[in-house]
Design a protein around this motif. Sequence first.
Motif, PDB file in Angstrom:
ATOM      1  N   PHE A   4       8.614 -10.436  37.415  1.00 45.32           N
ATOM      2  CA  PHE A   4       7.873 -10.108  36.196  1.00 45.32           C
ATOM      3  C   PHE A   4       8.742  -9.296  35.252  1.00 45.32           C
ATOM      4  CE2 PHE A   4       5.141  -9.986  39.957  1.00 45.32           C
ATOM      5  CZ  PHE A   4       4.238 -10.997  39.671  1.00 45.32           C
ATOM      6  N   ASP A   5       8.689  -9.660  33.990  1.00 39.51           N
ATOM      7  CA  ASP A   5       9.314  -8.844  32.952  1.00 39.51           C
ATOM      8  C   ASP A   5       8.265  -7.817  32.523  1.00 39.51           C
ATOM      9  OD1 ASP A   5      10.314  -7.720  30.659  1.00 39.51           O
ATOM     10  OD2 ASP A   5      10.905  -9.632  29.737  1.00 39.51           O
ATOM     11  N   ALA A   6       8.522  -6.551  32.806  1.00 36.71           N
ATOM     12  CA  ALA A   6       7.526  -5.505  32.529  1.00 36.71           C
ATOM     13  C   ALA A   6       7.059  -5.552  31.077  1.00 36.71           C
ATOM     14  CB  ALA A   6       8.109  -4.132  32.859  1.00 36.71           C
ATOM     15  N   ALA A   7       7.959  -5.948  30.170  1.00 31.68           N
ATOM     16  CA  ALA A   7       7.629  -5.945  28.737  1.00 31.68           C
ATOM     17  C   ALA A   7       6.515  -6.934  28.416  1.00 31.68           C
ATOM     18  CB  ALA A   7       8.878  -6.272  27.925  1.00 31.68           C
ATOM     19  N   THR A   8       6.300  -7.942  29.276  1.00 29.38           N
ATOM     20  CA  THR A   8       5.274  -8.960  28.986  1.00 29.38           C
ATOM     21  C   THR A   8       3.945  -8.650  29.673  1.00 29.38           C
ATOM     22  OG1 THR A   8       5.825 -10.318  30.912  1.00 29.38           O
ATOM     23  CG2 THR A   8       7.090 -10.725  28.871  1.00 29.38           C
ATOM     24  N   LEU A   9       3.884  -7.593  30.465  1.00 30.36           N
ATOM     25  CA  LEU A   9       2.678  -7.296  31.249  1.00 30.36           C
ATOM     26  C   LEU A   9       1.748  -6.335  30.518  1.00 30.36           C
ATOM     27  CD1 LEU A   9       4.253  -6.669  34.792  1.00 30.36           C
ATOM     28  CD2 LEU A   9       3.162  -8.766  33.964  1.00 30.36           C
ATOM     29  N   ALA A  10       0.433  -6.582  30.684  1.00 29.26           N
ATOM     30  CA  ALA A  10      -0.567  -5.610  30.204  1.00 29.26           C
ATOM     31  C   ALA A  10      -0.383  -4.321  30.994  1.00 29.26           C
ATOM     32  CB  ALA A  10      -1.972  -6.166  30.418  1.00 29.26           C
ATOM     33  N   TRP A  11      -0.764  -3.168  30.395  1.00 33.02           N
ATOM     34  CA  TRP A  11      -0.527  -1.903  31.094  1.00 33.02           C
ATOM     35  C   TRP A  11      -1.298  -1.847  32.407  1.00 33.02           C
ATOM     36  CZ3 TRP A  11      -4.061   1.724  32.598  1.00 33.02           C
ATOM     37  CH2 TRP A  11      -5.305   1.751  31.954  1.00 33.02           C
ATOM     38  N   GLN A  12      -2.486  -2.504  32.439  1.00 37.93           N
ATOM     39  CA  GLN A  12      -3.277  -2.481  33.673  1.00 37.93           C
ATOM     40  C   GLN A  12      -2.529  -3.183  34.814  1.00 37.93           C
ATOM     41  OE1 GLN A  12      -4.368  -3.413  30.668  1.00 37.93           O
ATOM     42  NE2 GLN A  12      -6.419  -2.616  30.255  1.00 37.93           N
ATOM     43  N   ASP A  13      -1.809  -4.269  34.459  1.00 40.19           N
ATOM     44  CA  ASP A  13      -1.065  -5.004  35.488  1.00 40.19           C
ATOM     45  C   ASP A  13       0.197  -4.237  35.905  1.00 40.19           C
ATOM     46  OD1 ASP A  13      -2.985  -6.978  35.448  1.00 40.19           O
ATOM     47  OD2 ASP A  13      -1.978  -8.075  33.830  1.00 40.19           O
ATOM     48  N   GLN A  14       0.825  -3.572  34.943  1.00 41.59           N
ATOM     49  CA  GLN A  14       1.960  -2.691  35.296  1.00 41.59           C
ATOM     50  C   GLN A  14       1.490  -1.643  36.298  1.00 41.59           C
ATOM     51  OE1 GLN A  14       3.182  -0.951  31.571  1.00 41.59           O
ATOM     52  NE2 GLN A  14       4.208  -2.810  30.848  1.00 41.59           N
ATOM     53  N   TYR A  15       0.322  -1.070  36.007  1.00 39.99           N
ATOM     54  CA  TYR A  15      -0.240  -0.011  36.864  1.00 39.99           C
ATOM     55  C   TYR A  15      -0.537  -0.557  38.259  1.00 39.99           C
ATOM     56  CZ  TYR A  15      -3.340   3.771  38.359  1.00 39.99           C
ATOM     57  OH  TYR A  15      -3.918   4.796  39.051  1.00 39.99           O
ATOM     58  N   LYS A  16      -1.150  -1.765  38.321  1.00 39.19           N
ATOM     59  CA  LYS A  16      -1.481  -2.347  39.629  1.00 39.19           C
ATOM     60  C   LYS A  16      -0.226  -2.592  40.449  1.00 39.19           C
ATOM     61  CE  LYS A  16      -4.660  -5.280  37.824  1.00 39.19           C
ATOM     62  NZ  LYS A  16      -5.340  -6.570  37.750  1.00 39.19           N
ATOM     63  N   LEU A  17       0.823  -3.090  39.793  1.00 45.52           N
ATOM     64  CA  LEU A  17       2.082  -3.318  40.522  1.00 45.52           C
ATOM     65  C   LEU A  17       2.659  -1.996  41.016  1.00 45.52           C
ATOM     66  CD1 LEU A  17       3.894  -6.070  38.383  1.00 45.52           C
ATOM     67  CD2 LEU A  17       2.693  -6.348  40.555  1.00 45.52           C
ATOM     68  N   MET A  18       2.593  -0.970  40.187  1.00 48.52           N
ATOM     69  CA  MET A  18       3.157   0.330  40.578  1.00 48.52           C
ATOM     70  C   MET A  18       2.450   0.912  41.798  1.00 48.52           C
ATOM     71  SD  MET A  18       5.637   1.189  38.554  1.00 48.52           S
ATOM     72  CE  MET A  18       5.749   2.955  38.601  1.00 48.52           C
ATOM     73  N   ILE A  19       1.101   0.969  41.733  1.00 44.99           N
ATOM     74  CA  ILE A  19       0.388   1.641  42.837  1.00 44.99           C
ATOM     75  C   ILE A  19       0.347   0.795  44.094  1.00 44.99           C
ATOM     76  CG2 ILE A  19      -1.006   3.130  41.339  1.00 44.99           C
ATOM     77  CD1 ILE A  19      -3.396   1.235  41.998  1.00 44.99           C
ATOM     78  N   GLY A  20       0.494  -0.534  43.933  1.00 47.09           N
ATOM     79  CA  GLY A  20       0.527  -1.386  45.122  1.00 47.09           C
ATOM     80  C   GLY A  20       1.900  -1.438  45.752  1.00 47.09           C
ATOM     81  N   THR A  21       2.920  -1.119  44.984  1.00 47.41           N
ATOM     82  CA  THR A  21       4.295  -1.257  45.457  1.00 47.41           C
ATOM     83  C   THR A  21       4.828   0.034  46.064  1.00 47.41           C
ATOM     84  OG1 THR A  21       4.676  -2.880  43.703  1.00 47.41           O
ATOM     85  CG2 THR A  21       6.626  -1.911  44.730  1.00 47.41           C
ATOM     86  N   VAL A  22       4.556   1.150  45.424  1.00 49.94           N
ATOM     87  CA  VAL A  22       5.112   2.423  45.904  1.00 49.94           C
ATOM     88  C   VAL A  22       4.080   3.059  46.847  1.00 49.94           C
ATOM     89  CG1 VAL A  22       6.107   4.644  45.241  1.00 49.94           C
ATOM     90  CG2 VAL A  22       6.389   2.658  43.750  1.00 49.94           C
ATOM     91  N   THR A  23       4.178   2.685  48.109  1.00 45.01           N
ATOM     92  CA  THR A  23       3.214   3.153  49.114  1.00 45.01           C
ATOM     93  C   THR A  23       3.939   3.466  50.415  1.00 45.01           C
ATOM     94  OG1 THR A  23       2.828   0.916  49.925  1.00 45.01           O
ATOM     95  CG2 THR A  23       1.342   1.717  48.207  1.00 45.01           C
ATOM     96  N   PRO A  24       3.388   4.252  51.336  1.00 44.66           N
ATOM     97  CA  PRO A  24       2.219   5.108  51.096  1.00 44.66           C
ATOM     98  C   PRO A  24       2.642   6.333  50.307  1.00 44.66           C
ATOM     99  CG  PRO A  24       3.025   5.437  53.325  1.00 44.66           C
ATOM    100  CD  PRO A  24       3.877   4.357  52.725  1.00 44.66           C
ATOM    101  N   ARG A  25       1.725   6.852  49.496  1.00 45.45           N
ATOM    102  CA  ARG A  25       2.037   8.053  48.723  1.00 45.45           C
ATOM    103  C   ARG A  25       1.331   9.269  49.335  1.00 45.45           C
ATOM    104  NH1 ARG A  25       0.641   4.246  45.289  1.00 45.45           N
ATOM    105  NH2 ARG A  25      -1.413   5.152  44.839  1.00 45.45           N
ATOM    106  N   PRO A  26       2.048  10.396  49.457  1.00 44.28           N
ATOM    107  CA  PRO A  26       1.365  11.619  49.898  1.00 44.28           C
ATOM    108  C   PRO A  26       0.356  12.040  48.838  1.00 44.28           C
ATOM    109  CG  PRO A  26       3.573  12.125  49.107  1.00 44.28           C
ATOM    110  CD  PRO A  26       3.441  10.630  49.071  1.00 44.28           C
ATOM    111  N   ILE A  27      -0.598  12.834  49.225  1.00 41.62           N
ATOM    112  CA  ILE A  27      -1.636  13.251  48.275  1.00 41.62           C
ATOM    113  C   ILE A  27      -1.645  14.776  48.161  1.00 41.62           C
ATOM    114  CG2 ILE A  27      -4.089  13.122  47.667  1.00 41.62           C
ATOM    115  CD1 ILE A  27      -4.269  10.756  49.681  1.00 41.62           C
TER     116      ILE A  27
END
Length: 208
Positions: A4-27
């Motif tokens: 995916f070219d980030a420049a072509t993605l809606a911000w919601q889809d950028q966000y979904k890729l980010m939180i689904g990809t960088v896991t697990p995250r400490p809280i």
Amino acid sequence: MPEFDAATLAWQDQYKLMIGTVTPRPIALVTTLGQSGPNAAPFSFFNCIGAPPPMVMFSVGDKESGAKDTVQNIRETPEFVVHIVSDAIKDRMNVCAVDYPRGVNELAEAGFTAVPSRKVRPPRIAEAPVALECRLMQMLELGRKPYHLVIGEVVYFHYHEGIVNERFHVDVGRINPIGRLAGKGGYTRITDRFEMPRITPGGAGKGD
Ligand SMILES: Cc1cc2nc3c(=O)[nH]c(=O)nc-3n(C[C@H](O)[C@H](O)[C@H](O)COP(=O)(O)O)c2cc1C
């Protein structure tokens, strides 16, 4: 391979890729203090930065109406306490994530015990296995949404009994943290751990 070219993605889809990809995250469950009283909220865009001095960071997005209470409070009182979210306090952490009106004390709503901190004004949560008292170093405004990247210096460490030994080794199993995965309710425990010593030319172990 999907790409995916980030420049072509809606911000919601950028966000979904980010939180689904960088896991697990400490809280981090963060307490702050503002004119309307204490506040607690969880943040999984969270990590340590390094030492010395010991430094941590977490990142807070705006809500529709503007800055979240945590950011408003840190502007008023540039101090906060970061608590590691353990399995034992996860349900109460979840109560703190409810978007209550400003002035509602999430600590009380969640049934947490607020106790005075040693070096900062916001209270700490007695039930959390670890509490890191922090002074604000920098708050950076990043991105178009925007996000507030909060960077703090840890000025005081609190641990429940039995977690740290006299050589400052931390027993992670006794903290029993949970991590954030993707989706509305995705979390993980640290129940499947293994060890893999670092390979170094001299054979000695090295930190990250
Ligand atoms: C596990 C978990 C992790 C969260 N991580 C973040 C985060 O990293 N950044 C963020 O802005 N909001 C995050 N949230 C949402 C905030 O906790 C939520 O907006 C909260 O109401 C903010 O509270 P405040 O307005 O009292 O600061 C997370 C929520 C949960 C349950």
